[in-house]
Design an enzyme around this catalytic site. Structure first.
Site: not given
Length: 211
Positions: A43, A112, A141
């Protein structure tokens, strides 16, 4: 299904925040795999598409050498060009069905999901596994708010494919997720922010076997 529940027991998601450079990040990945991680998601939020593609190619080669599965976050085209094992997409990213069309039947598609309805739609569209969260408060996040354990249980009950919990998972709280139908956990800081990622991964793996 292109991935097993056992593969997903501890799923590592990279974050450059705790690595000085790419070589250090790759050393952390190698340590995590030595500790029992079988799936790694790359990521990167701040690299240009071309730089990310070059890093993804090196990442895929590393995972292949280590015997781990390589997943690219968000960018299905990059996953395809880099020869990765699969891609993970969010609800606001490329739709799972389109990712499946692009990557073909043999690649891994992760999605997700934050509700039973999103979970069912993702499975129908061709997802191989789901990430559900945030399981706990997380600094990775800022906009990810924890969801109820009943919601996680509803997601796992709604589908036949494996589900991993993500978001703030650590050795201190992992066992709070027992009894929810999860196949494993996806971990960021619990591995990559630790002084010894190999030892951290090994401990998480041992705990996750008790889910």
């Amino acid at each position: 299904m292109n991935i097993s529940r056992e593969d997903l027991r501890v799923y590592a998601v990279t974050d450059r925040a705790w690595a000085a450079d790419e070589p250090e990040l790759f050393r952390q990945i190698e340590a995590a795999v030595r500790g029992g991680v079988l799936v790694v998601q790359l990521r990167e939020k701040n690299l240009s598409p071309s730089d990310f593609l070059e890093e993804a190619k090196r990442f895929v080669r590393l995972c292949r050498r280590l015997g781990a599965l390589s997943i690219i976050n968000d960018r299905a085209e990059t996953a395809l060009e880099a020869g990765a094992d699969g891609v993970h997409v969010g609800q606001s990213d490329l739709e799972a069905g389109r990712a499946r069309e692009l990557l073909g039947p043999d690649k891994i598609i992760g999605v997700s999901a934050h509700s039973a309805e999103e979970a069912r739609l993702a499975q129908t569209a061709g997802a191989d596994y789901l990430g559900c969260g945030a399981a706990f408060a997380t600094g990775t996040k800022a906009d990810a708010k924890p969801i109820l354990k009943d919601t996680i249980r509803a997601v796992t009950a709604a589908v036949d494919i494996p589900v991993v919990a993500i978001g703030g998972v650590s050795r201190e709280n992992l066992l709070e997720l027992r009894g929810l139908g999860l196949s494993g956990v996806a971990v960021v800081s619990g591995i990559f922010a630790q002084k010894d990622p190999e030892a951290a991964a090994r401990e998480l793996r041992s705990l996750a076997e008790r889910l």
